[in-house]
Design a protein around this motif. Structure first.
Motif, short mmCIF file in Angstrom:
data_model
loop_
_atom_site.label_atom_id
_atom_site.label_comp_id
_atom_site.label_asym_id
_atom_site.label_seq_id
_atom_site.Cartn_x
_atom_site.Cartn_y
_atom_site.Cartn_z
N ASP A 101 0.84 -1.21 0.00
CA ASP A 101 0.00 0.00 0.00
C ASP A 101 0.87 1.25 0.00
O ASP A 101 0.48 2.29 -0.53
CB ASP A 101 -0.92 0.03 1.23
N PHE A 104 1.78 3.60 -2.90
CA PHE A 104 0.82 4.58 -3.42
C PHE A 104 0.58 5.69 -2.40
O PHE A 104 0.68 5.48 -1.20
CB PHE A 104 -0.52 3.90 -3.73
N SER A 107 -4.06 9.47 -2.39
CA SER A 107 -4.89 9.79 -3.56
C SER A 107 -5.04 8.61 -4.52
O SER A 107 -5.86 8.64 -5.41
CB SER A 107 -4.26 10.96 -4.32
N GLY A 108 -4.18 7.58 -4.33
CA GLY A 108 -4.22 6.45 -5.25
C GLY A 108 -3.21 6.58 -6.38
O GLY A 108 -3.06 5.68 -7.20
N ASN A 109 -2.48 7.70 -6.40
CA ASN A 109 -1.39 7.83 -7.38
C ASN A 109 -0.13 7.13 -6.87
O ASN A 109 0.02 6.90 -5.68
CB ASN A 109 -1.06 9.31 -7.63
N TRP A 110 0.78 6.85 -7.77
CA TRP A 110 2.03 6.20 -7.37
C TRP A 110 2.85 7.09 -6.47
O TRP A 110 2.99 8.29 -6.73
CB TRP A 110 2.88 5.87 -8.60
N ARG A 113 7.15 5.15 -7.97
CA ARG A 113 6.75 4.80 -9.33
C ARG A 113 7.61 3.68 -9.89
O ARG A 113 8.82 3.66 -9.66
CB ARG A 113 6.90 6.03 -10.22
N PRO A 114 6.97 2.79 -10.64
CA PRO A 114 7.77 1.74 -11.27
C PRO A 114 8.84 2.35 -12.18
O PRO A 114 8.55 3.24 -12.98
CB PRO A 114 6.73 0.96 -12.10
N TYR A 178 -1.84 -10.46 -5.75
CA TYR A 178 -1.52 -9.03 -5.93
C TYR A 178 -0.40 -8.62 -4.99
O TYR A 178 0.57 -7.99 -5.40
CB TYR A 178 -2.76 -8.17 -5.67
N THR A 182 3.26 -7.57 -6.39
CA THR A 182 3.65 -6.19 -6.21
C THR A 182 4.92 -6.10 -5.36
O THR A 182 5.83 -5.33 -5.65
CB THR A 182 2.51 -5.40 -5.54
N GLU A 199 11.31 5.48 -9.35
CA GLU A 199 11.47 6.67 -10.17
C GLU A 199 10.87 7.86 -9.46
O GLU A 199 9.73 7.81 -9.00
CB GLU A 199 10.79 6.46 -11.53
#
Lengths: 201, 88
Positions: A101, A104, A107-110, A113-114, A178, A182, A199
Motif C-alpha cells: 500500500d 501509493f 490519492s491512489g497515485n504512485w 513509481r515503477p 496481488y 507487487t 522513479e
C-alpha cells in the motif's frame, strides 16, 4: 518417438528407485547454482526426493518428472533461504500489504513509481541469475504468499487448482497474488535492476 | 466502482487480477484507457507479465560447463539408501 520418450519418463517417475540416477545430477546442479554450498544442495535434493515420494499419488501426468521434481526443489530452496535469512523475512501478510500500500499515495497515485527496466531476455546468463534473485525475493515473503506465487506464476496452476490446493477462495487468491506480485516486482527492481529509490518525480 | 475512472492503485489491482481471470468488458476498457495515459501503470503491467514469463520459462542453467557437475558417488549411494528405506 517423442511419445515413447515421454512414456518412458512417466514410467521412471513411478519407480523411485530410478530417481537418483535419472534426476539426481540435474536437481543437484539446480540446487547448487542457487545455494552455492554442495552439502546444502545435497540435503535439498534428498528432501525433494522424500517429499516427492510422499506426494507421488498426486503426480500429474501432464508434467514431466523433471518439471515436477524441480518445482518441489524450488519450494525447498525458498524454505532454505527463508530460514537462512530470517532477518529479511516478513512474518505476516498484513505487513506485506502495508508495504505494498505504501507504493501509493492516499490519492491512489504512485508514490514509488515503477522504474524503467532494461531487459535483455536473450542473455541466458541473466536468466540463470534472475532465477536466483527471484527465489531470494520470494524467501522474504510469508510462506503462504510465496507458495501462492510459485504455484500460479512458476508452476502455472489455474486459479481453480490454486484455490483447491491452498484451500482459499478465488477472491482471496487474487488479493494474495496481488500482494506477492507487487512486493516481488519492487524487490526485483531494487536487487536486479538496481533502482533502490524507484522513479522520482 | 462508483466512479468511472480508476486511479493507479485500483489499476494495479485490476492489472494483477487480469493475469488470473478475464475481467468484465467495461473494466478492460477502463484499464486500457488508463494505461494509454499513464506510463507508470503501463510499466507495471509490462513488468508483471515479464516476471511471469521469466518465472515460468527461464532456463535454469546459464553455461554448459555446469553440466559437468554431478552428485558425488557416496552421496548418490546414500540417497538411494534413504529412498529405499523410505519406500519400505
Amino acid at each position: 518417438m517423442r511419445m515413447n520418450r515421454i512414456k518412458a519418463e512417466e514410467d521412471d517417475i513411478l519407480k523411485p528407485d530410478t530417481w537418483v540416477d535419472r534426476y539426481g545430477d540435474y536437481l543437484f546442479r539446480f540446487a547448487l547454482a542457487r545455494v552455492k554450498d554442495p552439502g546444502v544442495a545435497e540435503d535439498l535434493v534428498q528432501e525433494t526426493f522424500l517429499a516427492a515420494l510422499r506426494g507421488l499419488q498426486n503426480f500429474k501426468r501432464r508434467s514431466s518428472g523433471h518439471t515436477w521434481l524441480t518445482a518441489i526443489l524450488k519450494h525447498k530452496i525458498v524454505d532454505y533461504f527463508r530460514k537462512k535469512h530470517r532477518e529479511l523475512v516478513i512474518e505476516d501478510i498484513e505487513t506485506v500489504s502495508e508495504t505494498t500500500d505504501g507504493f501509493f499515495k492516499n490519492s491512489g497515485n504512485w508514490k514509488i513509481r515503477p522504474g524503467k527496466w532494461d531487459v535483455n531476455p536473450a542473455k541466458i546468463f541473466e536468466q540463470k541469475e534472475f532465477m536466483n534473485v527471484l527465489l531470494k525475493c520470494l524467501a522474504q515473503l510469508p510462506e503462504r504468499l510465496a507458495q501462492a506465487f510459485m504455484l500460479r506464476e512458476m508452476e502455472g496452476l489455474s486459479t481453480e487448482e490454486l484455490c483447491k490446493s491452498m484451500q482459499i477462495s478465488a477472491t482471496n487468491s487474487w488479493v494474495m497474488l496481488y500482494r506477492a506480485r507487487t512486493y516481488l516486482r519492487r524487490c526485483l527492481e531494487i536487487t536486479w535492476f538496481n533502482k533502490p529509490t524507484g522513479e522520482t518525480e | 466502482m462508483e466512479h468511472w475512472m480508476f486511479n493507479c492503485k485500483e489499476v494495479s489491482h485490476k492489472v494483477s487480477e487480469s493475469l488470473d481471470r478475464k475481467l468484465p468488458l467495461l473494466e478492460r476498457m477502463m484499464i486500457r484507457m488508463h494505461l494509454m495515459m499513464c506510463r507508470y501503470c503501463a510499466r507495471f503491467h509490462r513488468q508483471l507479465r515479464w516476471v511471469r514469463s521469466m518465472a515460468r520459462y527461464t532456463q535454469p542453467f546459464g553455461n554448459k560447463s555446469e553440466t559437468s557437475v554431478t552428485l558425488p558417488q557416496d552421496t548418490r549411494a546414500r540417497l538411494k539408501q534413504t529412498l529405499k528405506s523410505a519406500m519400505e
